[in-house]
Design a protein around this motif. Sequence first.
Motif, mmCIF file in Angstrom:
data_model
loop_
_atom_site.group_PDB
_atom_site.id
_atom_site.type_symbol
_atom_site.label_atom_id
_atom_site.label_comp_id
_atom_site.label_asym_id
_atom_site.label_seq_id
_atom_site.Cartn_x
_atom_site.Cartn_y
_atom_site.Cartn_z
ATOM 1 N N ALA A 276 -8.511 1.363 -5.047
ATOM 2 C CA ALA A 276 -7.061 1.496 -4.888
ATOM 3 C C ALA A 276 -6.673 2.953 -4.648
ATOM 4 O O ALA A 276 -5.851 3.263 -3.766
ATOM 5 C CB ALA A 276 -6.353 0.951 -6.120
ATOM 6 N N LYS A 277 -7.262 3.863 -5.415
ATOM 7 C CA LYS A 277 -6.961 5.283 -5.225
ATOM 8 C C LYS A 277 -7.390 5.754 -3.841
ATOM 9 O O LYS A 277 -6.713 6.581 -3.218
ATOM 10 C CB LYS A 277 -7.661 6.117 -6.301
ATOM 11 C CG LYS A 277 -7.043 6.000 -7.677
ATOM 12 C CD LYS A 277 -7.753 6.897 -8.685
ATOM 13 C CE LYS A 277 -7.139 6.810 -10.068
ATOM 14 N NZ LYS A 277 -7.827 7.678 -11.054
ATOM 15 N N ALA A 278 -8.518 5.224 -3.349
ATOM 16 C CA ALA A 278 -8.997 5.602 -2.018
ATOM 17 C C ALA A 278 -8.099 5.062 -0.914
ATOM 18 O O ALA A 278 -8.172 5.511 0.222
ATOM 19 C CB ALA A 278 -10.429 5.109 -1.826
ATOM 20 N N LEU A 279 -7.252 4.096 -1.259
ATOM 21 C CA LEU A 279 -6.238 3.590 -0.332
ATOM 22 C C LEU A 279 -4.888 4.271 -0.575
ATOM 23 O O LEU A 279 -3.865 3.844 -0.030
ATOM 24 C CB LEU A 279 -6.086 2.071 -0.502
ATOM 25 C CG LEU A 279 -7.285 1.232 -0.050
ATOM 26 C CD1 LEU A 279 -7.156 -0.201 -0.567
ATOM 27 C CD2 LEU A 279 -7.427 1.238 1.463
ATOM 28 N N ASN A 280 -4.905 5.305 -1.414
ATOM 29 C CA ASN A 280 -3.711 6.088 -1.734
ATOM 30 C C ASN A 280 -2.660 5.264 -2.469
ATOM 31 O O ASN A 280 -1.459 5.435 -2.247
ATOM 32 C CB ASN A 280 -3.114 6.716 -0.468
ATOM 33 C CG ASN A 280 -2.163 7.850 -0.793
ATOM 34 O OD1 ASN A 280 -2.328 8.555 -1.791
ATOM 35 N ND2 ASN A 280 -1.152 8.039 0.035
ATOM 36 N N LYS A 281 -3.122 4.376 -3.355
ATOM 37 C CA LYS A 281 -2.212 3.576 -4.171
ATOM 38 C C LYS A 281 -2.140 4.157 -5.581
ATOM 39 O O LYS A 281 -3.170 4.514 -6.156
ATOM 40 C CB LYS A 281 -2.694 2.121 -4.250
ATOM 41 C CG LYS A 281 -2.915 1.457 -2.893
ATOM 42 C CD LYS A 281 -1.624 1.298 -2.116
ATOM 43 C CE LYS A 281 -1.885 0.616 -0.785
ATOM 44 N NZ LYS A 281 -0.636 0.418 -0.011
ATOM 45 N N PRO A 282 -0.959 4.233 -6.170
ATOM 46 C CA PRO A 282 -0.845 4.698 -7.558
ATOM 47 C C PRO A 282 -1.615 3.782 -8.507
ATOM 48 O O PRO A 282 -1.653 2.562 -8.312
ATOM 49 C CB PRO A 282 0.663 4.629 -7.826
ATOM 50 C CG PRO A 282 1.302 4.700 -6.466
ATOM 51 C CD PRO A 282 0.359 3.973 -5.553
ATOM 52 N N ALA A 283 -2.230 4.376 -9.530
ATOM 53 C CA ALA A 283 -3.104 3.607 -10.423
ATOM 54 C C ALA A 283 -2.830 3.936 -11.888
ATOM 55 O O ALA A 283 -2.747 5.111 -12.271
ATOM 56 C CB ALA A 283 -4.566 3.896 -10.096
ATOM 57 N N PHE A 284 -2.697 2.871 -12.687
ATOM 58 C CA PHE A 284 -2.613 3.006 -14.142
ATOM 59 C C PHE A 284 -3.900 2.424 -14.707
ATOM 60 O O PHE A 284 -4.164 1.226 -14.563
ATOM 61 C CB PHE A 284 -1.405 2.251 -14.702
ATOM 62 C CG PHE A 284 -1.191 2.464 -16.179
ATOM 63 C CD1 PHE A 284 -0.298 3.427 -16.625
ATOM 64 C CD2 PHE A 284 -1.901 1.734 -17.131
ATOM 65 C CE1 PHE A 284 -0.105 3.648 -17.985
ATOM 66 C CE2 PHE A 284 -1.719 1.943 -18.484
ATOM 67 C CZ PHE A 284 -0.820 2.906 -18.923
ATOM 68 N N THR A 285 -4.711 3.259 -15.357
ATOM 69 C CA THR A 285 -6.059 2.874 -15.752
ATOM 70 C C THR A 285 -6.195 2.775 -17.263
ATOM 71 O O THR A 285 -5.783 3.682 -17.994
ATOM 72 C CB THR A 285 -7.081 3.914 -15.230
ATOM 73 O OG1 THR A 285 -6.853 4.153 -13.835
ATOM 74 C CG2 THR A 285 -8.500 3.418 -15.446
#
Length: 357
Positions: A276-285
């Motif tokens: 998801a991050k590699a698709l430039n999407k915000p991430a809550f981990t």
Amino acid sequence: MKILVIQQKRIGDVLTSTIICNNIKKQFPNYTVDYMCYTNSVDVLIGNPNIDTIIPLSHKVRKNYFSLIKFIFEIRARKYDVVIDVYNKLETNLITMFTGASIKIGYHKWYTTLFYTHNLKRFENSNKPKYGFAIDNRLLLLNPLKLDKNNINPYPKLFVSPKENEETILLFEKHKIDRTKKTVMISLLGSEKNKTYPLEYMVKVVEHVAKYDVTIFFNYFENQIEDAKFIYNSCSISTKEKIYFDLFGTDLRSFVSIMNQCDVIIGNDGGAINMAKALNKPAFTIFSPFVEKNIWATFEDGLRNISVHLNDFKPELFDNLHHDEIKKNHTTMYEYFTPELFIDKIDFFINNNLKNI
């Protein structure tokens, strides 16, 4: 110049190490850059213009002495000038040593001078990470190539073809997805039980996300469907109405394409978050108690990328505990990691990244 990058192991590792290829090609577009990985991770490399050849190393070859020797000689025949061994285990130590490359780069261990011409000491917890140690330590391996440090891009990237995008849009139409609503991907389960947030707790997270006017997708593998069903069936009727349970990625490429159409991801640390991050999407981990946050909490800015770890809230539980002991007792540690500790952070993340909801 011919360069081989070696990164075995999991999807997140393989994807993260593509920054080595990306930065070499960015500054030296005429170099040949090949990439060796396990077969289960090849899909995250598809479409990357900075990789000339993907070289899969299958489980069958790895586990057969004669097949592995044959494979090593095939690699040697490619006549690489540089080998960058990111994996840094005995298997790849040997592959690197026998390539015949004049420059062999890897991480320092007490014995690695036998295999590498450049042995680089990793950044560790005594340092403060710049992008997260998973990124920082991979960029470190570029130092012997003397790239312009002012021209380094630390962000891994995934590439989705127009055809894949088109197929996914049609899939959304088939499932009657309301595209006027924001979409949240839930990374429902970790790659292993000890990296999976307790299912009963994840139900509470899903219920909380569903309080917003959003569409929810679950990320899970087909062999995890029973756990996924448990979470779904434990949700309220109103929450179930927002979950499209049957719309999920059956393989890596389909997940990447679906994620590319989503707005954010929330859930367990692992390959899904990294993709998801590699698709430039915000991430809550949500990190497992035994995973070191300083390594994999990449690009943390408190806005687009936010992560939580039990150690953030109850550091006293970790006093004088070795990593192996934490891992062994992950179930007990997870019990302390209740959703109530970080629900307010999920609210902040959603409100910051999903405007007008």
